[in-house]
Design a protein around this motif. Structure first.
Motif, PDB file in Angstrom:
ATOM      1  N   MET A   1       0.841  -1.153   0.000  1.00 21.04           N
ATOM      2  CA  MET A   1       0.000   0.000   0.000  1.00 21.04           C
ATOM      3  C   MET A   1       0.888   1.218   0.000  1.00 21.04           C
ATOM      4  N   GLU A   2       0.378   2.296  -0.597  1.00 25.67           N
ATOM      5  CA  GLU A   2       1.197   3.491  -0.702  1.00 25.67           C
ATOM      6  C   GLU A   2       0.354   4.745  -0.536  1.00 25.67           C
ATOM      7  N   ARG A   3       0.987   5.769  -0.038  1.00 25.59           N
ATOM      8  CA  ARG A   3       0.302   7.053   0.131  1.00 25.59           C
ATOM      9  C   ARG A   3       0.293   7.773  -1.206  1.00 25.59           C
ATOM     10  N   TYR A   9      -4.693   6.590   0.767  1.00 26.72           N
ATOM     11  CA  TYR A   9      -3.819   5.423   0.621  1.00 26.72           C
ATOM     12  C   TYR A   9      -4.382   4.439  -0.398  1.00 26.72           C
ATOM     13  N   ALA A  10      -3.529   4.001  -1.306  1.00 28.65           N
ATOM     14  CA  ALA A  10      -3.912   3.023  -2.325  1.00 28.65           C
ATOM     15  C   ALA A  10      -3.439   1.642  -1.890  1.00 28.65           C
ATOM     16  N   VAL A  11      -4.339   0.673  -2.006  1.00 24.02           N
ATOM     17  CA  VAL A  11      -4.023  -0.718  -1.710  1.00 24.02           C
ATOM     18  C   VAL A  11      -3.840  -1.422  -3.050  1.00 24.02           C
ATOM     19  N   ARG A  12      -2.641  -1.977  -3.266  1.00 26.15           N
ATOM     20  CA  ARG A  12      -2.348  -2.659  -4.535  1.00 26.15           C
ATOM     21  C   ARG A  12      -1.785  -4.036  -4.265  1.00 26.15           C
ATOM     22  N   ARG A  13      -2.130  -4.956  -5.144  1.00 27.96           N
ATOM     23  CA  ARG A  13      -1.504  -6.278  -5.096  1.00 27.96           C
ATOM     24  C   ARG A  13      -0.116  -6.165  -5.714  1.00 27.96           C
ATOM     25  N   ALA A  14       0.759  -7.086  -5.391  1.00 25.69           N
ATOM     26  CA  ALA A  14       2.125  -7.068  -5.924  1.00 25.69           C
ATOM     27  C   ALA A  14       2.104  -7.048  -7.444  1.00 25.69           C
ATOM     28  N   ASN A  15       2.943  -6.227  -8.022  1.00 26.61           N
ATOM     29  CA  ASN A  15       3.136  -6.102  -9.471  1.00 26.61           C
ATOM     30  C   ASN A  15       1.909  -5.591 -10.226  1.00 26.61           C
ATOM     31  N   SER A  16       0.953  -5.006  -9.536  1.00 23.63           N
ATOM     32  CA  SER A  16      -0.209  -4.451 -10.233  1.00 23.63           C
ATOM     33  C   SER A  16       0.006  -2.955 -10.483  1.00 23.63           C
ATOM     34  N   GLU A  17      -0.614  -2.462 -11.523  1.00 21.20           N
ATOM     35  CA  GLU A  17      -0.488  -1.048 -11.844  1.00 21.20           C
ATOM     36  C   GLU A  17      -1.617  -0.226 -11.240  1.00 21.20           C
ATOM     37  N   ARG A  18      -2.776  -0.850 -11.025  1.00 18.28           N
ATOM     38  CA  ARG A  18      -3.937  -0.136 -10.506  1.00 18.28           C
ATOM     39  C   ARG A  18      -4.231  -0.552  -9.072  1.00 18.28           C
TER      40      ARG A  18
END
Length: 62
Positions: A1-3, A9-18
């Motif tokens: 997850m990243e700010r 905060y965006a929650v993303r799966r590994a290696n995903s762009e969205r």
């Protein structure tokens, strides 16, 4: 997850762009990431900035 620049905060799966989800607080994003991947290893972007103005590194959640 990243700010994100917007402050949420965006929650993303590994290696995903969205992002799988976007939430207003880091706590909510962590809870959502755990729901999406209960057995996975979660990584959180630090919000502390370096002298270059970027997050210094990712940390694993326990």
């Amino acid at each position: 997850m990243e700010r994100r620049p917007e402050g949420d905060y965006a929650v993303r799966r590994a290696n995903s762009e969205r992002a799988s989800d976007v939430l207003p607080t880091q706590r909510q994003a962590i809870e959502r990431a755990r729901e999406l991947s209960p057995d996975g290893r979660l990584h959180v972007e630090r919000v502390r900035k370096t002298s270059e103005g970027t997050p210094d590194r990712w940390r694993k959640l326990k």
